[in-house]
Every structure is written in structure tokens, then in C-alpha cells.
Write a protein that holds these residues in place. Sequence first.
Motif, PDB file in Angstrom:
ATOM      1  N   LEU A 435       5.529  12.279 -10.982  1.00 33.27           N
ATOM      2  CA  LEU A 435       5.693  11.075 -10.179  1.00 33.27           C
ATOM      3  C   LEU A 435       4.656  10.027 -10.566  1.00 33.27           C
ATOM      4  O   LEU A 435       3.542  10.358 -10.977  1.00 33.27           O
ATOM      5  N   GLY A 436       5.013   8.763 -10.409  1.00 37.79           N
ATOM      6  CA  GLY A 436       4.094   7.683 -10.727  1.00 37.79           C
ATOM      7  C   GLY A 436       2.909   7.658  -9.773  1.00 37.79           C
ATOM      8  O   GLY A 436       3.012   8.064  -8.604  1.00 37.79           O
ATOM      9  N   ASN A 437       1.767   7.180 -10.250  1.00 38.66           N
ATOM     10  CA  ASN A 437       0.557   7.141  -9.434  1.00 38.66           C
ATOM     11  C   ASN A 437       0.744   6.325  -8.170  1.00 38.66           C
ATOM     12  O   ASN A 437       0.170   6.632  -7.121  1.00 38.66           O
ATOM     13  N   SER A 438       1.539   5.291  -8.258  1.00 42.87           N
ATOM     14  CA  SER A 438       1.710   4.402  -7.106  1.00 42.87           C
ATOM     15  C   SER A 438       2.619   4.984  -6.031  1.00 42.87           C
ATOM     16  O   SER A 438       2.606   4.527  -4.888  1.00 42.87           O
ATOM     17  N   THR A 439       3.428   5.988  -6.394  1.00 47.20           N
ATOM     18  CA  THR A 439       4.380   6.541  -5.418  1.00 47.20           C
ATOM     19  C   THR A 439       4.072   7.973  -5.027  1.00 47.20           C
ATOM     20  O   THR A 439       4.559   8.452  -3.995  1.00 47.20           O
ATOM     21  N   ARG A 440       3.271   8.681  -5.817  1.00 49.39           N
ATOM     22  CA  ARG A 440       3.072  10.114  -5.593  1.00 49.39           C
ATOM     23  C   ARG A 440       2.588  10.414  -4.172  1.00 49.39           C
ATOM     24  O   ARG A 440       3.208  11.191  -3.434  1.00 49.39           O
TER      25      ARG A 440
END
Length: 470
Positions: A435-440
Motif C-alpha cells: 500500500l502507498g505511504n499516504s493510504t496505508r
Amino acid sequence: MYLRGPFADDNIRALQEDGSNCSIFSFDITANRSALPLAKNALKKLRTLRHPGVIKVLDTVESDTYIYIATERVVPLRWHVKRKSLSPETAKWGLYNIARTVKFINNEASSVHGSLKVASVYTTESGEWKLGGFEVLSNVKEDDAVIYTYGSLVPDSGRYTPPELASGWDALKRSPHSAVDAYGFGALVFEVFNGSFNGGDQAGQTKNIPPSMHSSYKRLTNANPKARLSVANFLEQGRRHGSFFDSPLIKLTDGIENLGVKTEEEREEFLDDLEQLTDDFPEDFFKMKVLPELLKSVEFGGGGPKAFGVVMKIATKLSNDDFESKVTPVLIRLFGNPDRAIRVCLLDNLPLMIDRLPQKLVNDKIFPQIVTGFTDVAPVVREQTLKSVLTLVPKLSDRTINGELLRYLAKTANDEQPGIRTNTTICLGKIAKHLGNSTRAKVLIAAFTRSLRDPFRTAHCASCPPSAPP
């Protein structure tokens, strides 16, 4: 390529216009003018005799100096015999196919091959045995048939000539016309299992020949042509229950040709037998003949999950190039198949195929078909689709994972089935690194918080750290 006798002993590889392989049989008229009638007879008979067991002719060219025959890609059987690379099962299967072809020549075509031996047999790219060596093949109804005049001119004919022809090939007219080919087929059997046939002293010897074949085989080479067992009768005896041609491989190869017209019960029985694959079976035949028929059966003929299971068993032995060309196009279409049993079967087998599928193909063509399973009315399809995520994720782009995939997982997190809700939480934890850092953090906190409030105990436990109490 090579027709023993008037044709050149070389192996010329060529390409057809569509890029596929073929073989070239060549005859140098200038160097072998005395054998020209043999070459012309072989050319004529190969052109006109149509049977699945005869080498398939693609084209021919005649000039004042050469004769060329282009055929399907074949190699001489004697190469395999010399290398001792034939398993007993494969040898019996090959002899069975040649016996069927000789029966056709003797009975339906009212002809005599006249030169049966290992040097007259070839193997195709699929491993099937095909009959050639038609230099003296003759219709017995023709008074001026080539075999009467030129039978003794075929190279090595002395080793294979039955005793009744010692005084000349005209003696053919005084015996059953199938008797010569019966003797030659007996010599072929001996050669296949022993490497070479040196003459009449070895006729009927049973060294290395399967015991179940002994009785019928010895009758092929009886010194009395009228008492000799015909190849047609040899074939009939071999087909009897428990006899030498009643083998799994022969049943399989006969059955695959008629798979599309089998009843559901017959197809199930056939696929049950097919699942019992062994290493004795020729891989090339499975790759080039069995696999395409099974794929057609899965896609169009009602073969179902069982047929697809056998497809995957065969596919594991394919090279990456063969898998890409033969299996991948069908897989793409199958993932769009609405049949739930097929979809679940595909998802079950996804771990076996995922490494063979390019990332772009999975992301752009297969994943869009798979995601419809997240909203399927059947819980089993939704469950299997969810389980497939862990296999698919390494092949998906960041955009697909953090966009479309997370939107579907948000739906399964609220599924009416508690097991699906539980597995969604577990799935999110396992794919967190993708998952992306901004959404994890946002996604995981929401998922685990929701799971902690879930009344289903297992779903509640799925959100707890391993050391925490439920």
C-alpha cells in the motif's frame, strides 16, 4: 529429410510460409537414375494415399534433376531406436498406430507396402509415428505394379524379404497379399525393441519383446505365408481386454480424438484416466495434441474444472514460450467466462500460473475480469476472489492496488458473510507493504477498528496482535 532408398540421407530443415517447420525428402535423379521408378512411386503414393498414419505431404517439386517432397516435420524413428529413448509404453503406442495404418493399406487400399521396417517409420513433432517408405507400395490389382519388378532394389530388402520371395517378388501373387507386410511388421517389432533386424534367423525371436505380445508376434513371421497372422488380426488381438494394446496411453490417444463428442459420463471417465499421468507418456504428444483438445473442451465443450485441472498438470512441464503461446490466450478468455465453476477453478489454480503471466497482462487484462467476483451473488466466488488477492498483488501496479483493489476490499470488509469479512482484514494486513505511504495507515486503522467492532468472534480476533487477548 530422409526416405531410406532413393532419397538422400540428410536432414533438411525448412520453414513453410507461415513460419512452421517442415521436412524435405530429396532424390537426385542424375546420381540414382536406376532408382527413379522407386522415387516416382513413392511420390505418387504419398500424394494419393490419405490416412492419419501416413506422413502428410505439403507440396512436391519435380525437375529433370531432382524430386523434392515437402512434408510435415518428421524425424526418422531409427534415431530414437538407436538412442534407446523409447519407453515400453511409447513403443507399444507407436506400433499400434503403424498397425492401424498397415491395416488400412492392406484392406481398404488393397495394397502392399512391401518395405516395412524401422527405416520406413518417422516421428512427428507431437511424437506420433507416421509411415513412409512408399518406394514399392503397390495396389495388388495392378498387373504391372512396381513391387513385382523393383521390390528387390529397395536398399537392405534382402534382410527383410520373407522366405517365400527368395525366388522373386512374383511369388506375391500366390499368397495372401497381406503376408509380406505381416512379415515386415514382425521385423519392425523386433527392431523397435532390439535395435536392428539382421535377417531371417531373428524372425520370431522374442528377445526384449513384451511377453504379452509373444504369441501373436511369432505368428507374424511364420515361414508359411498362408499361416501367417495378418497385421489386421495382430491389431485385433492386441486390442482385446488385457492384451498388449489395451494400455492407458493407447486408450488416452484414441479418446482425445473424440473428446468433443463424448457424453458427460464418458468425458468424466476419460478425464479420470487422464489424471493418472506418468512420466512414461510422451510429453510432446501431451503438449501438441492433448493440451489443445483439453483447452477446447474447457472453453467450449463442457470439460469443466476437471479438464482444467489436467491442463494445469500438463502446463507445469511447458517452457515459458510454449505456455505463453498455447495456454495464456485461453486463460485470458476463461477469466471472462461467467461460469462460476470455471472461475473458482481458475482462482484455485492461480498460484500455479501467476509466475508465467507478465505483469502488464495480469494488471490490464486479467485483474479487470477477476474483480467482478468481488460482487458476485455466490459467496464461494467472492471468497475465492478475495483469497486470490495475495497471489495477484505482486503483479499489480501501485495505482491498481491503491485504487480499484482497495475500493473492492472496502466492500468485502462489510460483506454479509462473516468469513469474508474476516479474510478481508487478514488480507489487508498481509498486503500492507504494497500500500502507498499516504493510504496505508488510514486504510489499516479503519479496517482493524471495524473488525474490532465485528460481532463475529473470528473477525474480531483477526484485528488483534498475535499476543493480545481477543
